[in-house]
Design a protein around this motif. Structure first.
Motif, PDB file in Angstrom:
ATOM      1  N   LEU A 144      37.834  36.685  -0.472  1.00  0.00           N
ATOM      2  CA  LEU A 144      39.012  36.420   0.342  1.00  0.00           C
ATOM      3  C   LEU A 144      39.497  34.988   0.149  1.00  0.00           C
ATOM      4  O   LEU A 144      40.706  34.746  -0.022  1.00  0.00           O
ATOM      5  CB  LEU A 144      38.702  36.670   1.819  1.00  0.00           C
ATOM      6  N   GLN A 145      38.585  34.032   0.163  1.00  0.00           N
ATOM      7  CA  GLN A 145      38.966  32.633  -0.036  1.00  0.00           C
ATOM      8  C   GLN A 145      39.612  32.419  -1.400  1.00  0.00           C
ATOM      9  O   GLN A 145      40.586  31.674  -1.534  1.00  0.00           O
ATOM     10  CB  GLN A 145      37.734  31.742   0.129  1.00  0.00           C
ATOM     11  N   GLN A 146      39.071  33.078  -2.412  1.00  0.00           N
ATOM     12  CA  GLN A 146      39.655  32.988  -3.755  1.00  0.00           C
ATOM     13  C   GLN A 146      41.056  33.581  -3.770  1.00  0.00           C
ATOM     14  O   GLN A 146      41.977  33.033  -4.391  1.00  0.00           O
ATOM     15  CB  GLN A 146      38.762  33.709  -4.757  1.00  0.00           C
ATOM     16  N   ALA A 147      41.228  34.691  -3.082  1.00  0.00           N
ATOM     17  CA  ALA A 147      42.540  35.330  -3.032  1.00  0.00           C
ATOM     18  C   ALA A 147      43.561  34.450  -2.323  1.00  0.00           C
ATOM     19  O   ALA A 147      44.743  34.411  -2.701  1.00  0.00           O
ATOM     20  CB  ALA A 147      42.433  36.682  -2.331  1.00  0.00           C
ATOM     21  N   LEU A 148      43.112  33.715  -1.313  1.00  0.00           N
ATOM     22  CA  LEU A 148      44.022  32.854  -0.558  1.00  0.00           C
ATOM     23  C   LEU A 148      44.342  31.554  -1.294  1.00  0.00           C
ATOM     24  O   LEU A 148      45.345  30.899  -0.990  1.00  0.00           O
ATOM     25  CB  LEU A 148      43.416  32.531   0.806  1.00  0.00           C
ATOM     26  N   ALA A 149      43.502  31.198  -2.267  1.00  0.00           N
ATOM     27  CA  ALA A 149      43.656  29.917  -2.954  1.00  0.00           C
ATOM     28  C   ALA A 149      44.736  29.925  -4.023  1.00  0.00           C
ATOM     29  O   ALA A 149      45.142  28.870  -4.511  1.00  0.00           O
ATOM     30  CB  ALA A 149      42.328  29.500  -3.574  1.00  0.00           C
ATOM     31  N   ASN A 150      45.223  31.112  -4.400  1.00  0.00           N
ATOM     32  CA  ASN A 150      46.219  31.217  -5.457  1.00  0.00           C
ATOM     33  C   ASN A 150      47.132  32.386  -5.135  1.00  0.00           C
ATOM     34  O   ASN A 150      46.761  33.281  -4.374  1.00  0.00           O
ATOM     35  CB  ASN A 150      45.524  31.421  -6.808  1.00  0.00           C
ATOM     36  N   THR A 151      48.321  32.403  -5.688  1.00  0.00           N
ATOM     37  CA  THR A 151      49.291  33.441  -5.330  1.00  0.00           C
ATOM     38  C   THR A 151      49.505  34.487  -6.418  1.00  0.00           C
ATOM     39  O   THR A 151      50.302  35.409  -6.229  1.00  0.00           O
ATOM     40  CB  THR A 151      50.653  32.807  -4.988  1.00  0.00           C
ATOM     41  N   ASP A 152      48.821  34.387  -7.557  1.00  0.00           N
ATOM     42  CA  ASP A 152      49.063  35.300  -8.678  1.00  0.00           C
ATOM     43  C   ASP A 152      48.449  36.676  -8.404  1.00  0.00           C
ATOM     44  O   ASP A 152      47.228  36.831  -8.435  1.00  0.00           O
ATOM     45  CB  ASP A 152      48.468  34.715  -9.964  1.00  0.00           C
ATOM     46  N   PRO A 153      49.270  37.717  -8.172  1.00  0.00           N
ATOM     47  CA  PRO A 153      48.726  39.032  -7.857  1.00  0.00           C
ATOM     48  C   PRO A 153      48.200  39.780  -9.078  1.00  0.00           C
ATOM     49  O   PRO A 153      47.494  40.771  -8.930  1.00  0.00           O
ATOM     50  CB  PRO A 153      49.916  39.764  -7.238  1.00  0.00           C
ATOM     51  N   VAL A 154      48.542  39.326 -10.271  1.00  0.00           N
ATOM     52  CA  VAL A 154      48.041  39.997 -11.473  1.00  0.00           C
ATOM     53  C   VAL A 154      46.535  39.771 -11.606  1.00  0.00           C
ATOM     54  O   VAL A 154      45.790  40.656 -12.016  1.00  0.00           O
ATOM     55  CB  VAL A 154      48.796  39.507 -12.729  1.00  0.00           C
ATOM     56  N   GLN A 155      46.075  38.586 -11.219  1.00  0.00           N
ATOM     57  CA  GLN A 155      44.640  38.292 -11.231  1.00  0.00           C
ATOM     58  C   GLN A 155      43.926  38.990 -10.076  1.00  0.00           C
ATOM     59  O   GLN A 155      42.823  39.513 -10.243  1.00  0.00           O
ATOM     60  CB  GLN A 155      44.410  36.784 -11.131  1.00  0.00           C
ATOM     61  N   MET A 156      44.533  38.984  -8.897  1.00  0.00           N
ATOM     62  CA  MET A 156      43.951  39.609  -7.712  1.00  0.00           C
ATOM     63  C   MET A 156      45.084  40.292  -6.939  1.00  0.00           C
ATOM     64  O   MET A 156      45.836  39.639  -6.208  1.00  0.00           O
ATOM     65  CB  MET A 156      43.255  38.567  -6.832  1.00  0.00           C
ATOM     66  N   PRO A 157      45.233  41.596  -7.096  1.00  0.00           N
ATOM     67  CA  PRO A 157      46.372  42.300  -6.486  1.00  0.00           C
ATOM     68  C   PRO A 157      46.488  42.161  -4.974  1.00  0.00           C
ATOM     69  O   PRO A 157      47.600  42.244  -4.435  1.00  0.00           O
ATOM     70  CB  PRO A 157      46.121  43.753  -6.905  1.00  0.00           C
ATOM     71  N   ILE A 158      45.380  41.911  -4.272  1.00  0.00           N
ATOM     72  CA  ILE A 158      45.461  41.750  -2.817  1.00  0.00           C
ATOM     73  C   ILE A 158      46.362  40.579  -2.444  1.00  0.00           C
ATOM     74  O   ILE A 158      46.914  40.530  -1.333  1.00  0.00           O
ATOM     75  CB  ILE A 158      44.047  41.575  -2.216  1.00  0.00           C
TER      76      ILE A 158
ATOM     77  N   GLY B 155      30.892  42.287   5.146  1.00  0.00           N
ATOM     78  CA  GLY B 155      29.902  41.823   4.178  1.00  0.00           C
ATOM     79  C   GLY B 155      30.133  40.378   3.776  1.00  0.00           C
ATOM     80  O   GLY B 155      31.267  39.968   3.527  1.00  0.00           O
ATOM     81  N   GLU B 156      29.061  39.607   3.734  1.00  0.00           N
ATOM     82  CA  GLU B 156      29.170  38.192   3.380  1.00  0.00           C
ATOM     83  C   GLU B 156      29.767  37.998   1.992  1.00  0.00           C
ATOM     84  O   GLU B 156      30.413  36.989   1.722  1.00  0.00           O
ATOM     85  CB  GLU B 156      27.793  37.527   3.464  1.00  0.00           C
ATOM     86  N   ASN B 157      29.550  38.966   1.108  1.00  0.00           N
ATOM     87  CA  ASN B 157      30.063  38.847  -0.261  1.00  0.00           C
ATOM     88  C   ASN B 157      31.589  38.921  -0.318  1.00  0.00           C
ATOM     89  O   ASN B 157      32.196  38.488  -1.306  1.00  0.00           O
ATOM     90  CB  ASN B 157      29.461  39.939  -1.146  1.00  0.00           C
ATOM     91  N   LYS B 158      32.206  39.457   0.724  1.00  0.00           N
ATOM     92  CA  LYS B 158      33.668  39.599   0.712  1.00  0.00           C
ATOM     93  C   LYS B 158      34.392  38.307   1.083  1.00  0.00           C
ATOM     94  O   LYS B 158      35.546  38.104   0.708  1.00  0.00           O
ATOM     95  CB  LYS B 158      34.102  40.721   1.671  1.00  0.00           C
ATOM     96  N   PHE B 159      33.716  37.409   1.809  1.00  0.00           N
ATOM     97  CA  PHE B 159      34.418  36.211   2.278  1.00  0.00           C
ATOM     98  C   PHE B 159      34.798  35.268   1.139  1.00  0.00           C
ATOM     99  O   PHE B 159      35.929  34.771   1.114  1.00  0.00           O
ATOM    100  CB  PHE B 159      33.604  35.481   3.345  1.00  0.00           C
ATOM    101  N   PRO B 160      33.910  34.995   0.170  1.00  0.00           N
ATOM    102  CA  PRO B 160      34.337  34.161  -0.960  1.00  0.00           C
ATOM    103  C   PRO B 160      35.477  34.781  -1.761  1.00  0.00           C
ATOM    104  O   PRO B 160      36.329  34.056  -2.292  1.00  0.00           O
ATOM    105  CB  PRO B 160      33.066  34.042  -1.814  1.00  0.00           C
TER     106      PRO B 160
END
Length: 230
Positions: free
Chosen positions: A198-212, A191-196
């Motif tokens: 993913l990019q957000q998840a890769l842009a920062n390392t804090d797992p509390v904000q995004m556990p992935i 889904g196209e909605n998942k790519f942004p």
């Protein structure tokens, strides 16, 4: 660490992904006479499951379990276990063993003592397939959950109960540490909605904000991201 595999559509993705998984399971059976596969529920993997189920393999030597499930009776329409049994544990794959994340109790937290021994003693998984929500959750490790810190801890038990505030139902989830104990880890996104996200998840390392992020940025674990826009 991550490696991004992009496909034109989910059909091409599923064909390649199924081939990779079959190769992994076949190697595991040849080397250890057993294979362990962890899957995620939801709509995204259903076509992949059907492809796998139609593939000849020594499925009787494969053990399958979920990365997480809603704490619901297994015949509930919203149970991931029900979905897996209806789509993956069919045809050739009907011979596979399945480990349930459900036990009847007053609530999810009370069910853990019965569920934990089923998972805690399992060997290193051969493949783990994770999903990702638009909030960056994976398995049932939600950023809104009071149990997130416990689930992300390096000393967490194999399984824990969680209670997200942004999604219905209590959940049973494998912990980060138990999921990371795998020879191969995949993140399955359609889904196209998942790519942004993913990019957000890769842009920062804090797992509390995004556990992935606990998986994508792990220093010694490689995650194969399997993505198609449709």
């Amino acid at each position: 660490m991550h490696l991004l595999h992009q496909f034109s559509d989910s059909s091409a993705l599923n064909h390649d992904f199924a081939s990779k998984l079959v190769a992994i399971l076949t190697t595991a059976i040849a080397e250890r006479d057993a294979a362990y596969l962890v899957v995620s529920g939801g709509r995204t993997p259903q076509a992949l499951f059907q492809t796998l189920a139609s593939t000849p393999l020594s499925w009787e030597k494969v053990t399958i379990l979920l990365a997480d499930d809603r704490y619901l009776p297994v015949d509930s329409e919203q149970s991931n276990e029900r979905l897996v049994k209806a789509t993956l544990l069919q045809h050739y794959a009907a011979k596979a063993k399945f480990i349930s994340l459900y036990a009847e109790a007053e609530h999810a937290f009370a069910a853990i003592p019965e569920i934990l021994p089923r998972v805690a003693g399992l060997p290193t998984f051969d493949a783990v397939i994770l999903g990702m929500g638009e909030d960056g959750h994976t398995a049932s490790l939600f950023p809104c959950s009071a149990q997130l810190t416990a689930g992300l801890s390096d000393t967490a038990p194999a399984v824990l109960a969680t209670e997200p505030t942004s999604a219905p139902f209590q959940r049973i989830s494998l912990s980060k540490t138990r999921l990371l104990d795998s020879r191969h880890i995949f993140l399955h996104l359609v889904g196209e909605n998942k790519f942004p996200v993913l990019q957000q998840a890769l842009a920062n390392t804090d797992p509390v904000q995004m556990p992935i992020r606990a998986f994508l940025h792990h220093p010694s674990v490689a995650v194969d991201v399997m993505y198609s826009p449709k």
